[in-house]
Design an enzyme around this catalytic site. Sequence first.
Site, PDB file in Angstrom:
ATOM      1  N   ARG A  60      19.825 133.036 -14.341  1.00 26.80           N
ATOM      2  CA  ARG A  60      18.467 132.999 -14.900  1.00 26.80           C
ATOM      3  C   ARG A  60      17.520 133.442 -13.796  1.00 26.80           C
ATOM      4  O   ARG A  60      17.733 133.135 -12.625  1.00 26.80           O
ATOM      5  CB  ARG A  60      18.099 131.581 -15.322  1.00 26.80           C
ATOM      6  CG  ARG A  60      18.925 131.107 -16.493  1.00 26.80           C
ATOM      7  CD  ARG A  60      18.043 130.435 -17.489  1.00 26.80           C
ATOM      8  NE  ARG A  60      18.816 130.014 -18.643  1.00 26.80           N
ATOM      9  CZ  ARG A  60      18.310 129.331 -19.646  1.00 26.80           C
ATOM     10  NH1 ARG A  60      17.035 128.965 -19.623  1.00 26.80           N
ATOM     11  NH2 ARG A  60      19.051 128.997 -20.669  1.00 26.80           N
ATOM     12  N   LYS A  66      17.233 129.141  -1.763  1.00 30.47           N
ATOM     13  CA  LYS A  66      16.648 128.324  -0.698  1.00 30.47           C
ATOM     14  C   LYS A  66      16.351 129.206   0.488  1.00 30.47           C
ATOM     15  O   LYS A  66      17.013 130.235   0.694  1.00 30.47           O
ATOM     16  CB  LYS A  66      17.657 127.245  -0.270  1.00 30.47           C
ATOM     17  CG  LYS A  66      17.014 126.051   0.377  1.00 30.47           C
ATOM     18  CD  LYS A  66      16.387 125.161  -0.670  1.00 30.47           C
ATOM     19  CE  LYS A  66      15.992 123.816  -0.189  1.00 30.47           C
ATOM     20  NZ  LYS A  66      15.886 122.870  -1.313  1.00 30.47           N
ATOM     21  N   SER A 116       7.361 122.107 -10.169  1.00 31.29           N
ATOM     22  CA  SER A 116       7.187 123.507  -9.755  1.00 31.29           C
ATOM     23  C   SER A 116       7.252 124.427 -10.980  1.00 31.29           C
ATOM     24  O   SER A 116       6.502 125.405 -11.076  1.00 31.29           O
ATOM     25  CB  SER A 116       8.288 123.923  -8.783  1.00 31.29           C
ATOM     26  OG  SER A 116       7.962 123.556  -7.471  1.00 31.29           O
TER      27      SER A 116
HETATM   28  N1  GLU Z   1      12.531 121.870  -2.112  1.00 34.84           N
HETATM   29  C1  GLU Z   1      12.575 121.150  -3.331  1.00 34.84           C
HETATM   30  C2  GLU Z   1      14.014 120.864  -3.736  1.00 34.84           C
HETATM   31  O1  GLU Z   1      14.892 120.808  -2.912  1.00 34.84           O
HETATM   32  C3  GLU Z   1      11.730 121.798  -4.424  1.00 34.84           C
HETATM   33  C4  GLU Z   1      12.122 123.165  -4.829  1.00 34.84           C
HETATM   34  C5  GLU Z   1      11.118 123.839  -5.775  1.00 34.84           C
HETATM   35  O2  GLU Z   1      10.158 123.216  -6.185  1.00 34.84           O
HETATM   36  O3  GLU Z   1      11.356 125.010  -6.081  1.00 34.84           O
HETATM   37  O4  GLU Z   1      14.308 120.594  -4.868  1.00 34.84           O
END
Ligand code: GLU
Length: 472
Positions: A66, A106, A363
């Site tokens: 996706r 990430k 988010s």
């Molecule tokens: N860093 C956060 C996580 O590990 C948020 C990731 C986001 O909001 O895209 O889930």
Amino acid sequence: MSQKHPSFFQSVERNFDRAAAHTGLPKGLLEQIKVCNAVYQMRFPVKIGGEVQVIEAYRVQHSHHRLPTKGGIRYAMSVNQDEVMALAALMTYKCAIVDVPFGGAKGGIKINPRQFSEYELEKVTRRYTTELIRKNFIGPGIDVPAPDYGTGAREMAWILDTYQTFKHGEIDAAGCVTGKPVSQNGIRGRTEATGRGVFYALREVMSFEDDMKKLGLTKGIAGKTMVVQGLGNVGYYAAKISTTEGDVKLIGVAEYEGSIHKPDGIDVDALMKHRKETGSILNFPGATNLPKREDALELECDILVPAALENQITPENAPRIKAKIIAEAANGPVMADAEETLLKKGIMIIPDMYINAGGVTVSYFEWLKNLSHMRFGRMEKRFNSNTYENLVSTVERLTGKVIGPKERSILTRGADEIDLVNSGLEETMIEAYRQIRDVYVSNPDIKDMRTAAFVSALNKISSDYMALGIFP
Ligand code: GLU
């Protein structure tokens, strides 16, 4: 870390394999889901304090089933390719579990942000963003970063500004990153979202009487004891919201500088104030300092919330963990080779890919807000409150009684953005847990919640891949 432990990415793969065995999915499809699709390793020079430093950084896109891909950016000295790959993979499963329609990604920059001035951090962030733009690794429909360990709204604002500089006129540019300041196309409730999600998840987990009985606990979160490791954004809000909205008693905290124990309960804001004034959580009035930094992890408690970094519960300390529930607010806090010991002790592990998914959930709401170019609640707030006003007036007329002004304002309120964000988050965390628990209850071979969560994720991701038509 000593050689004998699996790496973080290997830990994730090991957990994946354990769950994959329960799915009956074809081997090739499982392999495609498991691997990282794209790994971008970069090195770039930045002038820091008059000297050029070559910065090591990464962005990993784990799965493109996706789009866009989604996941935070971490600033820490511990950043390496294996870690970013593991975290990107966890994002894929996390998004699937909470039905957020993104692939996982990430990023990481290997720096200690505390040793950089604000100006230097801005330079590093802008240069990193430029590298992502050059390789087409960022964009509202491509890959959308967010905060993680060592980053926050400030860094996200720099990323957006850099992106907009290069992509002048792109109408959806604000959706290229989430976790932005509210004044710069962010959304209310994002900062506390992960911690709030941890609370909603725990409340749901603890609402099942039979499950709690097996742990020797009564049903319900109220009155239960909690220990938190890490008072960063996630740990602080998890503790704050659990104690204020859930009536949980926070009895221990572990931080970088040490651990404290206070059986009659810690006021987390008072502790934060104490830390700000003294530079440490130690010597907090009424609390006992524990000899070692990680000692609070081993306290007797109902809920242990590791909310710092990965690999905190190891084969070495696992036998001494006395919590009944471990809520993995951080990503990967339990090493794969420590898990068996914990499960054998009858500890319930609520996995990271579910319990810390509140951040990416909100988010997703922020990204939707950016694409719609409108704040949530703008269209219906006034209409709803007018309707409730009419309803209340009708009830008053029919009963001949008058509702007091305070009650009236509660009854007639239309939802603001923050109300909608929190209710969307609450619904998401409840629904996702029910799906995971259904997998757990209906498969007697599945003995733990991590495997159940993985199976729930794999079923969803595989159906996306099937839709592509290349897998049988
Ligand atoms: N860093 C956060 C996580 O590990 C948020 C990731 C986001 O909001 O895209 O889930």
